[in-house]
Design an enzyme around this catalytic site. Structure first.
Site, PDB file in Angstrom:
ATOM      1  N   ARG A   1       8.871 -30.212  -9.525  1.00  0.00           N
ATOM      2  CA  ARG A   1       8.256 -29.200  -8.662  1.00  0.00           C
ATOM      3  C   ARG A   1       8.741 -27.795  -9.016  1.00  0.00           C
ATOM      4  NH1 ARG A   1       8.806 -33.902  -6.184  1.00  0.00           N
ATOM      5  NH2 ARG A   1      10.940 -33.454  -5.541  1.00  0.00           N
TER       6      ARG A   1
ATOM      7  N   GLU B   1      24.974 -40.063  -6.656  1.00  0.00           N
ATOM      8  CA  GLU B   1      25.687 -40.892  -5.686  1.00  0.00           C
ATOM      9  C   GLU B   1      26.220 -42.158  -6.348  1.00  0.00           C
ATOM     10  OE1 GLU B   1      24.990 -42.828  -1.275  1.00  0.00           O
ATOM     11  OE2 GLU B   1      23.438 -41.563  -2.158  1.00  0.00           O
TER      12      GLU B   1
END
Length: 182
Positions: free
Chosen positions: A65, A102
């Site tokens: 994006r 993560e």
């Protein structure tokens, strides 16, 4: 139009999708903003406004994006556009930066010749959350000698700390709207 009414218009144009990509996450989807010509124009104008009239050499947009927004910002500022992509997507010689996720790590890269040392660059993406990718992009850009003027995002998720992470790197951060949580 006031800054508050623009902020409200942008918030209304962003769709929230609960439990995506996993349970408990509220995904902030800007595709609804992008398809609304008026909201899209206002967002780009608001991102560009502080830098209008400044000498900006390149806009670095983070996949994917950030390509859409960065291209529009580059056009408005008469700057070049540099894609920052996931590893293996660019055809010429690249420089890369690994960053932690993560669970595990990932790599972003850009063409080695995309930015010349000393060029003034604005980093653009749709959203700043934990700041991992943006942090990696800042390091990547600085490694080739970019002078990072700012990092710009439509959405800030301040509870996740990404903005603070970039500010600790002395990168001014511009965001247009905030949403609580993640």
């Amino acid at each position: 139009m006031s800054e508050n009414s623009i902020r409200e218009e942008l918030i209304e144009s962003i769709r929230t999708i609960p439990d995506y990509p996993s349970k408990g996450i509220l995904f902030r989807d800007i595709t609804t903003l992008l398809k609304d010509a008026k909201a899209f124009r206002r967002a780009v104008d608001a991102l560009v406004q502080p830098y209008a009239g400044s000498k900006i050499d390149q806009i670095a947009g983070i996949e994917a994006r950030g390509f859409i927004l960065g291209g529009a910002v580059a056009h408005q500022l008469s700057a070049g556009f540099v894609p920052v992509r996931k590893k293996g997507k660019l055809p010429a010689a690249t420089v890369e930066q690994e960053y932690e996720l993560e669970y595990g790590s990932d790599v972003i890269e850009m063409h080695r010749d995309a930015i010349q040392s000393g060029e003034k660059v604005i980093l653009v993406d749709d959203l700043i959350a934990t700041g991992g990718t943006a942090d990696a992009a800042v390091h990547l850009l600085r490694n080739v000698g970019a002078d990072i003027v700012a990092a710009c995002f439509i959405i800030d998720l301040p509870d996740l700390g990404g903005r603070a992470k970039l500010e600790k790197l002395d990168v001014p951060v511009r965001t247009l709207v905030e949403f609580p949580g993640h």
